[in-house]
Scaffold this motif. Structure first.
Motif, mmCIF file in Angstrom:
data_model
loop_
_atom_site.group_PDB
_atom_site.id
_atom_site.type_symbol
_atom_site.label_atom_id
_atom_site.label_comp_id
_atom_site.label_asym_id
_atom_site.label_seq_id
_atom_site.Cartn_x
_atom_site.Cartn_y
_atom_site.Cartn_z
ATOM 1 N N GLY A 71 -0.880 5.264 0.430
ATOM 2 C CA GLY A 71 0.278 5.923 -0.166
ATOM 3 C C GLY A 71 1.575 5.241 0.243
ATOM 4 N N ARG A 72 1.679 4.908 1.530
ATOM 5 C CA ARG A 72 2.883 4.219 2.024
ATOM 6 C C ARG A 72 3.033 2.849 1.368
ATOM 7 N NH1 ARG A 72 1.886 7.152 6.835
ATOM 8 N NH2 ARG A 72 0.233 5.728 7.457
ATOM 9 N N MET A 73 1.907 2.203 1.078
ATOM 10 C CA MET A 73 1.962 0.875 0.464
ATOM 11 C C MET A 73 2.307 0.963 -1.030
ATOM 12 S SD MET A 73 -1.047 -1.954 -0.061
ATOM 13 C CE MET A 73 -1.847 -1.015 -1.370
ATOM 14 N N LEU A 74 1.619 1.884 -1.740
ATOM 15 C CA LEU A 74 1.755 1.933 -3.196
ATOM 16 C C LEU A 74 3.009 2.628 -3.700
ATOM 17 C CD1 LEU A 74 -1.894 2.630 -4.453
ATOM 18 C CD2 LEU A 74 -0.600 0.495 -4.558
ATOM 19 N N ASP A 75 3.561 3.570 -2.916
ATOM 20 C CA ASP A 75 4.717 4.331 -3.389
ATOM 21 C C ASP A 75 5.905 3.428 -3.751
ATOM 22 O OD1 ASP A 75 6.079 6.908 -3.906
ATOM 23 O OD2 ASP A 75 7.323 6.274 -2.233
ATOM 24 N N PRO A 76 6.353 2.531 -2.848
ATOM 25 C CA PRO A 76 7.466 1.653 -3.229
ATOM 26 C C PRO A 76 7.095 0.655 -4.319
ATOM 27 C CG PRO A 76 6.642 1.068 -1.048
ATOM 28 C CD PRO A 76 5.956 2.331 -1.442
ATOM 29 N N ILE A 77 5.816 0.239 -4.344
ATOM 30 C CA ILE A 77 5.364 -0.691 -5.388
ATOM 31 C C ILE A 77 5.444 -0.028 -6.755
ATOM 32 C CG2 ILE A 77 3.325 -1.900 -6.310
ATOM 33 C CD1 ILE A 77 2.529 -2.505 -3.408
ATOM 34 N N ALA A 78 5.013 1.242 -6.836
ATOM 35 C CA ALA A 78 5.061 1.984 -8.098
ATOM 36 C C ALA A 78 6.495 2.091 -8.612
ATOM 37 C CB ALA A 78 4.456 3.380 -7.910
ATOM 38 N N ASP A 79 7.427 2.373 -7.706
ATOM 39 C CA ASP A 79 8.850 2.464 -8.078
ATOM 40 C C ASP A 79 9.353 1.148 -8.644
ATOM 41 O OD1 ASP A 79 8.824 5.046 -7.156
ATOM 42 O OD2 ASP A 79 9.743 4.566 -5.228
ATOM 43 N N LYS A 80 9.036 0.057 -7.936
ATOM 44 C CA LYS A 80 9.525 -1.262 -8.344
ATOM 45 C C LYS A 80 8.919 -1.697 -9.680
ATOM 46 C CE LYS A 80 10.519 -2.854 -3.648
ATOM 47 N NZ LYS A 80 10.695 -1.484 -3.171
ATOM 48 N N LEU A 81 7.636 -1.396 -9.898
ATOM 49 C CA LEU A 81 6.990 -1.732 -11.174
ATOM 50 C C LEU A 81 7.656 -0.999 -12.329
ATOM 51 C CD1 LEU A 81 3.164 -1.675 -10.256
ATOM 52 C CD2 LEU A 81 4.518 -3.664 -10.934
ATOM 53 N N LEU A 82 7.937 0.283 -12.126
ATOM 54 C CA LEU A 82 8.549 1.093 -13.174
ATOM 55 C C LEU A 82 9.960 0.605 -13.495
ATOM 56 C CD1 LEU A 82 7.980 3.589 -14.954
ATOM 57 C CD2 LEU A 82 9.022 4.996 -13.165
ATOM 58 N N VAL A 83 10.757 0.371 -12.458
ATOM 59 C CA VAL A 83 12.137 -0.091 -12.648
ATOM 60 C C VAL A 83 12.157 -1.472 -13.299
ATOM 61 C CG1 VAL A 83 14.208 -0.875 -11.416
ATOM 62 C CG2 VAL A 83 13.160 1.306 -10.823
#
Length: 198
Positions: A71-83
Motif C-alpha cells: 500500500g505504501r508503495m502503490l499509493d503514490p504510484i497510483a496518484d502519479k499515474l492518474l495525474v
C-alpha cells in the motif's frame, strides 16, 4: 485471515490504478482522440471517483491499522499515474482551444518532472534506509493538482455551464506548478544532506 494485499485500502488503490485506462478510454469513445462533451463529463466522473479513493484508502488504512508495504508503495504510484495520464491527455487534445497548450505546457512539464525526480530521490534514499516524510504542503500540492485537473477535464463542456471552467483549471495548474517547485526543492535539500554525507 485475508492477505494484507487484498484489504480494503489496497483494493481502493488498485481501483485508482484501474481508473487510469478508463479515463483514456473516455477520450477515445469515438475511436480516436476526441473530447466531446460526453467524453469530458465521463472522464471527469471517473477521475473524481478515483480521487475520492485517494482519501479513503489512507483513512481506512490508518483507522483500521491496515497499512502495508504494498500500500505504501502503490499509493503514490497510483496518484502519479492518474495525474500524468490526465495531463498528457489534456495536452494531446488539440480539438478545442484553451486547455493545456502553449505556455501552459510548462506548468504540466514542471509537475511531471518534479514527480519523476522526487520518485528517483525517494528510491535512492530508501536504499540508504532514509525515510522522506510527506509534508503538509506536498499534500496541498496534490489537492490543488487534482482540483485543477478536474476543471481542465470538464474544460469546454464545463465552460458552457460556468464560463471560467478552463481558465480556473489553468490558474490552479500554475499554482500547483509553483508549489510543486517549492516542495521539490524542499525534498532535494533534505535528500542532498544524505547524498553529500555518503
Amino acid at each position: 485471515m485475508a492477505s494484507p494485499a487484498f484489504n480494503l485500502p489496497n483494493m481502493l488503490t488498485y481501483a485508482r490504478i484501474l481508473a487510469v485506462p478508463l479515463v483514456v478510454l473516455c477520450f477515445y469513445l469515438e475511436g480516436h482522440l476526441k473530447s466531446s462533451d460526453f467524453a469530458r463529463w465521463s472522464a471527469l466522473a471517473v477521475f473524481l471517483a478515483a480521487s475520492i479513493t485517494d482519501y479513503f484508502d489512507g483513512y481506512f488504512a490508518r483507522a483500521w491499522k491496515q497499512t502495508s508495504n504494498i500500500g505504501r508503495m502503490l499509493d503514490p504510484i497510483a496518484d502519479k499515474l492518474l495525474v500524468a495520464t490526465c495531463l498528457l491527455l489534456l495536452a494531446a487534445d488539440t480539438d478545442h482551444r484553451g486547455g493545456i497548450a502553449g505556455w501552459s505546457l510548462w506548468a504540466a512539464i514542471i509537475i511531471l518532472c518534479r514527480e519523476i525526480l522526487v520518485s528517483g530521490l525517494r528510491e535512492y534514499l530508501a536504499a540508504l534506509k532514509v525515510s522522506v516524510p510527506v509534508t503538509q504542503l506536498a499534500k496541498w500540492k496534490t489537492t490543488i493538482q487534482m482540483v485543477s485537473i478536474a476543471f481542465l477535464l470538464a474544460g469546454p463542456a464545463g465552460d458552457k455551464i460556468f464560463p471560467y471552467t478552463t481558465l480556473t483549471g489553468l490558474v490552479l495548474l500554475w499554482i500547483a506548478a509553483i508549489v510543486t517547485l517549492y516542495t521539490g526543492y524542499d525534498y532535494f535539500r533534505a535528500g542532498l544532506k544524505h547524498i553529500v554525507d555518503e
